[in-house]
Design an enzyme around this catalytic site. Structure first.
Site, PDB file in Angstrom:
ATOM      1  N   ASP A  42       0.936  -0.999   0.002  1.00 29.72           N
ATOM      2  CA  ASP A  42      -0.046   0.100   0.143  1.00 29.72           C
ATOM      3  C   ASP A  42       0.680   1.363  -0.298  1.00 29.72           C
ATOM      4  O   ASP A  42       2.105   1.119   0.267  1.00 29.72           O
ATOM      5  CB  ASP A  42      -0.909  -0.056   1.302  1.00 29.72           C
ATOM      6  CG  ASP A  42      -1.480   1.247   1.605  1.00 29.72           C
ATOM      7  OD1 ASP A  42      -2.209   1.733   0.587  1.00 29.72           O
ATOM      8  OD2 ASP A  42      -1.110   1.683   2.470  1.00 29.72           O
ATOM      9  N   ASP A  80      -0.247   5.044   0.825  1.00 30.09           N
ATOM     10  CA  ASP A  80      -0.593   6.164   1.937  1.00 30.09           C
ATOM     11  C   ASP A  80      -0.747   5.652   3.208  1.00 30.09           C
ATOM     12  O   ASP A  80      -1.280   4.599   3.489  1.00 30.09           O
ATOM     13  CB  ASP A  80      -1.931   6.645   1.746  1.00 30.09           C
ATOM     14  CG  ASP A  80      -1.740   7.640   0.386  1.00 30.09           C
ATOM     15  OD1 ASP A  80      -2.520   7.212  -0.594  1.00 30.09           O
ATOM     16  OD2 ASP A  80      -0.721   8.639   0.212  1.00 30.09           O
ATOM     17  N   GLU A 110      -0.690  11.303   4.815  1.00 25.17           N
ATOM     18  CA  GLU A 110      -1.987  11.799   4.999  1.00 25.17           C
ATOM     19  C   GLU A 110      -1.773  12.942   5.954  1.00 25.17           C
ATOM     20  O   GLU A 110      -2.205  14.052   5.451  1.00 25.17           O
ATOM     21  CB  GLU A 110      -2.579  10.426   5.947  1.00 25.17           C
ATOM     22  CG  GLU A 110      -2.921   9.295   5.063  1.00 25.17           C
ATOM     23  CD  GLU A 110      -3.787   9.443   3.776  1.00 25.17           C
ATOM     24  OE1 GLU A 110      -4.292   8.756   2.991  1.00 25.17           O
ATOM     25  OE2 GLU A 110      -4.393  10.695   3.470  1.00 25.17           O
ATOM     26  N   GLY A 161     -10.035  10.161  -2.345  1.00 24.57           N
ATOM     27  CA  GLY A 161     -10.189  11.521  -2.004  1.00 24.57           C
ATOM     28  C   GLY A 161     -11.232  12.186  -2.442  1.00 24.57           C
ATOM     29  O   GLY A 161     -12.087  13.029  -1.856  1.00 24.57           O
ATOM     30  N   HIS A 169     -10.963  18.064  -5.960  1.00 27.73           N
ATOM     31  CA  HIS A 169     -10.087  16.686  -5.962  1.00 27.73           C
ATOM     32  C   HIS A 169      -8.996  16.885  -7.312  1.00 27.73           C
ATOM     33  O   HIS A 169      -7.921  16.304  -7.014  1.00 27.73           O
ATOM     34  CB  HIS A 169     -10.661  15.375  -6.345  1.00 27.73           C
ATOM     35  CG  HIS A 169      -9.971  14.442  -5.815  1.00 27.73           C
ATOM     36  ND1 HIS A 169      -9.526  13.346  -7.030  1.00 27.73           N
ATOM     37  CD2 HIS A 169      -9.415  13.994  -4.965  1.00 27.73           C
ATOM     38  CE1 HIS A 169      -8.757  12.476  -6.292  1.00 27.73           C
ATOM     39  NE2 HIS A 169      -8.553  12.827  -4.896  1.00 27.73           N
ATOM     40  N   ARG A 170      -9.622  17.432  -8.567  1.00 23.97           N
ATOM     41  CA  ARG A 170      -8.395  17.818  -9.633  1.00 23.97           C
ATOM     42  C   ARG A 170      -7.482  18.713  -9.048  1.00 23.97           C
ATOM     43  O   ARG A 170      -6.241  18.682  -9.286  1.00 23.97           O
ATOM     44  CB  ARG A 170      -9.260  18.365 -10.831  1.00 23.97           C
ATOM     45  CG  ARG A 170      -8.618  18.279 -12.059  1.00 23.97           C
ATOM     46  CD  ARG A 170      -9.502  18.994 -13.201  1.00 23.97           C
ATOM     47  NE  ARG A 170     -10.712  17.985 -13.682  1.00 23.97           N
ATOM     48  CZ  ARG A 170     -11.848  18.499 -13.473  1.00 23.97           C
ATOM     49  NH1 ARG A 170     -12.151  19.667 -13.300  1.00 23.97           N
ATOM     50  NH2 ARG A 170     -12.738  17.467 -13.710  1.00 23.97           N
ATOM     51  N   LYS A 183      -6.795  19.103  -5.838  1.00 25.76           N
ATOM     52  CA  LYS A 183      -5.926  18.787  -4.851  1.00 25.76           C
ATOM     53  C   LYS A 183      -4.851  17.516  -5.455  1.00 25.76           C
ATOM     54  O   LYS A 183      -3.578  17.796  -4.858  1.00 25.76           O
ATOM     55  CB  LYS A 183      -6.860  17.931  -3.817  1.00 25.76           C
ATOM     56  CG  LYS A 183      -6.125  17.247  -2.738  1.00 25.76           C
ATOM     57  CD  LYS A 183      -6.225  15.622  -3.228  1.00 25.76           C
ATOM     58  CE  LYS A 183      -5.127  14.994  -2.076  1.00 25.76           C
ATOM     59  NZ  LYS A 183      -4.921  13.600  -2.452  1.00 25.76           N
ATOM     60  N   THR A 204      -5.290   2.982  -3.173  1.00 25.46           N
ATOM     61  CA  THR A 204      -6.462   3.536  -3.817  1.00 25.46           C
ATOM     62  C   THR A 204      -6.139   4.905  -4.337  1.00 25.46           C
ATOM     63  O   THR A 204      -7.048   5.439  -4.946  1.00 25.46           O
ATOM     64  CB  THR A 204      -7.290   3.622  -2.479  1.00 25.46           C
ATOM     65  OG1 THR A 204      -7.551   2.458  -1.693  1.00 25.46           O
ATOM     66  CG2 THR A 204      -8.588   4.450  -2.496  1.00 25.46           C
TER      67      THR A 204
HETATM   68  C1  XBP Z   1      -5.319   6.105   0.786  1.00 26.39           C
HETATM   69  C2  XBP Z   1      -6.592   6.848   0.227  1.00 26.39           C
HETATM   70  C3  XBP Z   1      -6.356   7.888  -0.563  1.00 26.39           C
HETATM   71  C4  XBP Z   1      -5.552   9.120  -0.102  1.00 26.39           C
HETATM   72  C5  XBP Z   1      -5.873  10.142  -0.713  1.00 26.39           C
HETATM   73  O1  XBP Z   1      -5.052   5.253  -0.096  1.00 26.39           O
HETATM   74  O2  XBP Z   1      -7.611   6.130   0.544  1.00 26.39           O
HETATM   75  O3  XBP Z   1      -7.624   8.169  -1.123  1.00 26.39           O
HETATM   76  O4  XBP Z   1      -5.964   9.161   1.322  1.00 26.39           O
HETATM   77  O5  XBP Z   1      -5.520  10.015  -2.037  1.00 26.39           O
HETATM   78  P1  XBP Z   1      -3.978   3.924   0.252  1.00 26.39           P
HETATM   79  P2  XBP Z   1      -6.369  10.330  -3.486  1.00 26.39           P
HETATM   80  O6  XBP Z   1      -3.776   3.767   1.707  1.00 26.39           O
HETATM   81  O7  XBP Z   1      -4.717   2.768  -0.181  1.00 26.39           O
HETATM   82  O8  XBP Z   1      -2.653   4.426  -0.281  1.00 26.39           O
HETATM   83  O9  XBP Z   1      -7.066  11.796  -3.089  1.00 26.39           O
HETATM   84  O10 XBP Z   1      -5.663  10.392  -4.474  1.00 26.39           O
HETATM   85  O11 XBP Z   1      -7.648   9.485  -3.258  1.00 26.39           O
HETATM   86 MG    MG Z   2      -3.066   3.007   3.236  1.00 27.17          MG
END
Ligand code: XBP
Ligand code: MG
Length: 256
Positions: free
Chosen positions: A12, A14, A21, A56, A82-83, A85, A123
């Site tokens: 993974d 994030d 985060e 997001g 979101h675009r 961000k 994600t």
């Molecule tokens: C974590 C998420 C992502 C990020 C934000 O993904 O849920 O939505 O918080 O990124 P993971 P986006 O832990 O699976 O890596 O704004 O691009 O969604």
């Molecule tokens: Mg994660």
């Protein structure tokens, strides 16, 4: 060391590969609210609550609905926010503002030395994933990079891990998922993968009891749940990952 011939590891992003985060995505979301002159700011506690919503754009849409925007307006505004961000977060990545978690580079090096293919299953949005991985680790380390932009359903659905096993041409029990959260654990197990969870400040209180191994990091780490003898000098190593694959074999119904 446990046979690694068919083993693969899928990480993974994030909260796992990077501490992204609290001071990364959250900052980019707030910059988007400000750029659109909206009276919203996500403080660290609010953001921690909203992280239960993966994706997001979906997180934004749910929050705007919560703040009284009509569903259609919330979705439209979430798309535009979101675009912005995503572009802002990509800039943060390219300027080296998103740090690798301690011990991750050493684990990736150890897996490479053991010739274990390394995949990514997140994600997150494709627009920032490649720049982040390249800046923090070097994209060439990764055999496979799958993002929320490539699969129909985000975690906790199994889609991204199903696709990872398919593209790695491996049975789920041969692939160990490395995650940080309950949503990620559920996704990995739904796809039949054994899962190591390295918790962080946002996820340490989540229900992770089903994970094959739960630690509080990748180095100078403590086992919070699972076999106590799988760390080496307090570190998660390729041998740790291989052992989880061995433990995981046959104990989890594959979805294939
Ligand atoms: C974590 C998420 C992502 C990020 C934000 O993904 O849920 O939505 O918080 O990124 P993971 P986006 O832990 O699976 O890596 O704004 O691009 O969604
Ligand atoms: Mg994660």
């Amino acid at each position: 060391m446990t046979e690694t011939a068919s083993l693969a590891a899928v990480f993974d992003v994030d909260g796992t590969l990077v501490d992204s985060e609290r001071h990364g995505h959250r900052v980019a979301f707030n910059d988007a609210f400000s750029a659109f002159e909206l009276p919203y700011v996500w403080d660290e506690v609010t953001y921690g609550r909203l992280l239960a919503i993966t994706g997001g754009q979906q997180r934004l849409s749910a929050y705007l609905t919560e703040r009284g925007h009509a569903a259609e307006e919330a979705d439209r505004l979430a798309t535009e926010l979101h675009r912005y961000k995503t572009e802002r977060f990509r800039e943060l990545c390219e300027h080296g503002r998103i740090p690798a978690r301690a011990g991750v580079v050493e684990l990736l090096d150890d897996l490479a030395a053991a010739r274990v293919p390394i995949g990514v299953a997140t994600t997150g949005t494709r627009g920032w994933v490649a720049p982040l991985l390249d800046q923090a680790f070097g994209l060439e380390r990764f055999t496979l990079v799958l993002t929320g932009s490539e699969v129909p359903r985000r975690k906790p659905a199994s889609d991204v891990y199903d696709a990872a096993c398919d593209q790695l041409n491996r049975a789920p029990s041969e692939v160990v998922a490395v995650e940080d959260s309950a949503n990620g654990l559920i996704a990995a197990h739904a796809a039949g993968l054994p899962c190591l969870v390295a918790v962080n400040d946002y996820t340490r209180h989540e229900n992770l009891a089903d994970a094959e191994l739960v630690t509080d990091g990748f180095c100078d780490a403590t086992v919070l749940h699972g076999p106590q003898d799988l760390l080496h000098g307090g570190a998660v190593t390729a041998a740790t990952v291989a052992a989880l694959s061995a433990h995981g074999v046959g104990t989890r119904p594959s979805s294939h």
